[in-house]
Every structure is written in C-alpha cells, then in structure tokens.
Design an enzyme around this catalytic site. Structure first.
Site, PDB file in Angstrom:
ATOM      1  N   GLN A 128       0.840  -1.201   0.000  1.00 18.75           N
ATOM      2  CA  GLN A 128       0.000   0.000   0.000  1.00 18.75           C
ATOM      3  C   GLN A 128       0.873   1.249   0.000  1.00 18.75           C
ATOM      4  OE1 GLN A 128      -3.540   0.451   2.713  1.00 18.75           O
ATOM      5  NE2 GLN A 128      -2.273   2.024   3.659  1.00 18.75           N
ATOM      6  N   GLY A 129       0.743   2.068  -1.025  1.00 17.93           N
ATOM      7  CA  GLY A 129       1.518   3.296  -1.128  1.00 17.93           C
ATOM      8  C   GLY A 129       0.666   4.518  -0.832  1.00 17.93           C
ATOM      9  N   SER A 131       1.204   6.771   2.602  1.00 18.42           N
ATOM     10  CA  SER A 131       1.972   7.790   3.313  1.00 18.42           C
ATOM     11  C   SER A 131       3.179   8.246   2.505  1.00 18.42           C
ATOM     12  CB  SER A 131       2.454   7.247   4.665  1.00 18.42           C
ATOM     13  OG  SER A 131       1.363   6.984   5.518  1.00 18.42           O
ATOM     14  N   GLU A 246      -9.700  -1.065   6.754  1.00 18.39           N
ATOM     15  CA  GLU A 246      -8.454  -1.357   7.474  1.00 18.39           C
ATOM     16  C   GLU A 246      -8.691  -1.321   8.979  1.00 18.39           C
ATOM     17  OE1 GLU A 246      -3.786   0.117   7.704  1.00 18.39           O
ATOM     18  OE2 GLU A 246      -5.251   1.343   6.660  1.00 18.39           O
ATOM     19  N   ASN A 388      -3.644   7.424  17.089  1.00 21.02           N
ATOM     20  CA  ASN A 388      -4.639   7.528  18.163  1.00 21.02           C
ATOM     21  C   ASN A 388      -5.313   8.898  18.169  1.00 21.02           C
ATOM     22  OD1 ASN A 388      -4.174   4.941  19.064  1.00 21.02           O
ATOM     23  ND2 ASN A 388      -3.667   5.544  21.167  1.00 21.02           N
TER      24      ASN A 388
END
Length: 402
Positions: A128-129, A131, A246, A388
C-alpha cells in the site's frame, strides 16, 4: 444483541476447528509465534494462504460472486476467532482485505477479472503506497504526481512506511492528478507494477531490528491508464472506504485474547522471585485481570459491530473506536510479555527470522526472545491506520458530536 449461536453456526464453528486441527501446519504456527512484527513473512503467510485457498476459505470476507465464501458476518467472526485460538498467522491483509473490496466496489470488470483471482492464487503480492514524507496523518497533502500522457500516466514521487514493498510485485497507491482543485479532490487511486522502470525500494529497519517497512521511489514511472481505479479525483473517497475496512475489516479481540492466554499460561511457570509462581503475585494478577476485562469489552464492541453489519448497516466511525482500543491493548499486552520474563525479556535479537532451522538460539525461551522485539514493533500500532489522535478526533466528531 443476541450472541447465542444457532445449531447451524455451532456446526460451522466445529467444522472450522476440525479443519484447523488437521490442516494448520506446525511450522506455520511456530513461525507465527516467533514473528515479532504485525505482518508475517511471506514464506509463512503465503503458505497458510495457499492452504485456505485450496479449501475455498481464503476469501472469507469476499462475496461469493467475486470468488469468496459469501459467509455471514457472524461466520466471518467465528472463523477469525477460531484461527486466532489455534495460533494461525494473520492473513496477508493488504491485497486480501484492503484492495479487494476497493476493486469489487470501484473497479472495472476488467480490473475485477485481472486483480481478484491473482490475490487469491498468490500470484500478486500487494503493498500500500499511501503515506509520504510530510503526508502521513495529513494524507490529503500527498505530493506524488501522476500526469496523463496518452494511454498512460507518468508517476513521480515517493512513498514511505510501505509495508512489505520489498516482497511485493504490485502496489496500490494514491497520487495527485490535479493540482488546481481542493487538495482532496485532486487525488486518484492507481495500481502500479513494481517491476516497472523507475521504481526503487529502500529498506527502513525498525528499532526492533525488523525489515517490515520501506521507502518507495517513483521516477517517471509509466502506468497504463487502465490501472486507474474509479475516476480521476475519486481517490480520496476510495481511500476513506479502504481505511474504514483497514480499521474495522477484522476483529482484534480474538488475537489479543489468545496472546493473553499464552502469557497467563507462561506465568504459571515463571518465578515471582519470592519462591512462588508469578501467576500468584497480586500485582501481576491485577494487571492481567485489567487487560482481560478490556479485551472482553472490546470483544463485545466488535460483536455489536458484527451484528450491525449483519443488519445491512455500515460499520462507520465505530471502527475508529475498535482501532483505538485494540492499539492500546496490543501495547499493554506486549508490555506484560516483556515484564513476564524479567531480564530474559529484555534480549533484542536482530537476526531474522526467529523461526526455522537457522534461527538464533534464545535465552530462556523462544517467547522470551520475541518479547522485546514484539513490544518495540507494537509501538507502531498507535500510528498506522490512523494515529490515536486521528481516531480520537473521528470519535469526538462522528460519535460524540463534539
């Protein structure tokens, strides 16, 4: 919420248990137990995927029309719970649980026919690209550009913290296709072959010694226009859909409960330093009981979400709550494991893998050898998939109305 199982669901649970007893290889279970990182290595993960695919259970969250089981939400939960209780490794999540729903929801018929079967067969291993340097939690600020030139896009930029890019042959990614509109509106979702000229992968080693994440560089990479998923500018909508999967695509409590069970069992054999067993120490029992209550509470929340999904409702912002709770519990339980083994729990073997014939010998036990590495690795739980702070903001706005 009725959590009583019907006779049919009880029979299904027994079928899963029996299958796991007969088909979960010892070396796969042992490899998973000796893996400190979130993602198991492909030699373990793909081996287990192949067993499940042969049974027809790998796509257990997929609709039947796309090659999945078509199971009810409850049966998916029961399957995950029994796999966790048996010590099975986590499934390869990136293609199986994140990309696949995007493809059958937003993809073309050609993309469905090409992508989905190859996820199940293991022919394609996805990363997964999302960030980038300077665009992590603020994902909308991504700068990787994709410019349409004829029948292909030219992609330039970089992605960071890209899990298992060094193993993957494909990457699904967010790119900026328009710089003249609101930043969210200029993002698109693209599928990239990592064997393409101009792609390079640089490893990033964690404090635990794991090579799990990477930085991926894209220098004038040509990507067929047919690899665009959805329409140009629809990437932000697709990303929100994917991230919801996710954060809530699996139940966390069963795995946390299994790990806590292992810690409790080991505490019966560990000394409290005063001639007794650690399991009888009052402070230790208080910590374990607190963690157990929190895991049980999380389990009830996840069951409620399963119940809502079974009624046809979307999981929604509740997934942020489960992600927040699960992340904190993961770190709490991993700290218990370090404390359980005392000085032996402080060893930090950086050789990988820690399973198999060539694994380095551990001090005291294999579980003690893994404890510190797993604790350090789990620091990332409160960051990946949305920090968080991000989850708390979503909960405050969407659930509490603040």
């Amino acid at each position: 919420m009725d959590i009583e199982l019907s006779p049919e669901d009880q029979a299904f649970r027994e079928e899963v248990r029996d299958f796991l007893r007969q088909n979960l290889p010892h070396e796969v279970r042992a490899g998973a137990a000796a893996t400190p990182s979130v993602f198991v290595e492909p030699d373990i993960g793909q081996a287990w995927n192949a067993v499940l695919n042969e049974k027809g259970w790998l796509g257990y969250q997929w609709p039947a029309e796309h090659g999945g089981t078509g199971w009810t939400p409850l049966r998916r939960y029961l399957f995950e719970k029994e796999c966790a209780a048996a010590g099975a490794p986590n499934l390869t999540v990136l293609g199986l649980k994140l990309l696949a729903p995007v493809i059958w929801t937003f993809g073309t018929e050609a993309q469905k026919a090409q992508v989905l079967p190859r996820i199940l067969s293991g022919e394609d291993y996805w990363c997964q690209g999302f960030s980038e340097p300077g665009a992590g939690s603020d994902l909308a600020s991504l700068k990787t550009r994709a410019i349409l030139q004829g029948d292909h896009y030219v992609v330039t930029g970089s992605k960071i913290w890209t899990t298992h890019a060094h193993h993957a042959n494909r990457m699904f990614t967010l790119v900026r296709t328009n710089t003249e509109v609101k930043k969210q509106a200029g993002i698109s979702f693209l599928l990239i072959d990592l064997a393409s000229p101009g792609v390079s992968v640089r490893p990033i080693l964690t404090n635990a010694g794991d090579h799990e994440v990477n930085q991926v560089f894209l220098e004038d990479v040509k990507v067929p226009a047919g690899n665009l998923v959805g329409a140009e500018g629809e990437g932000w909508t697709i990303a929100k859909f994917l991230l919801e999967n996710e954060r809530g695509g699996s139940c966390h409590a069963p795995k946390l409960a299994y790990d806590l069970d292992q810690i409790e069992a080991a505490a019966r054999e560990e000394s409290d330093g005063r001639g007794g067993a650690l399991c009888d120490d009052v402070d230790w029992r208080r910590r374990v009981a607190g963690a157990r209550l929190s895991v049980n509470a999380l389990d009830m929340i996840e069951l409620r979400i399963v119940s809502e999904i079974a009624r046809g409702r979307k999981p929604g912002p509740q997934t942020s709550l489960t992600k927040l709770l699960a992340s904190n519990l993961r770190q709490e339980i991993d700290l218990l494991a370090v404390d359980l083994y005392g000085p032996a729990g402080l060893q930090l073997e950086t050789t990988r893998p820690l399973y198999g014939d060539n694994a380095p010998p551990g001090i005291h036990s294999k579980a003690a050898q893994v404890a510190s590495a797993r604790y350090l690795n789990s620091r990332a739980w409160t960051i990946f998939g949305g920090t968080n702070e991000v989850q708390s903001t979503i909960i405050a706005k969407s659930v509490l109305g603040l």
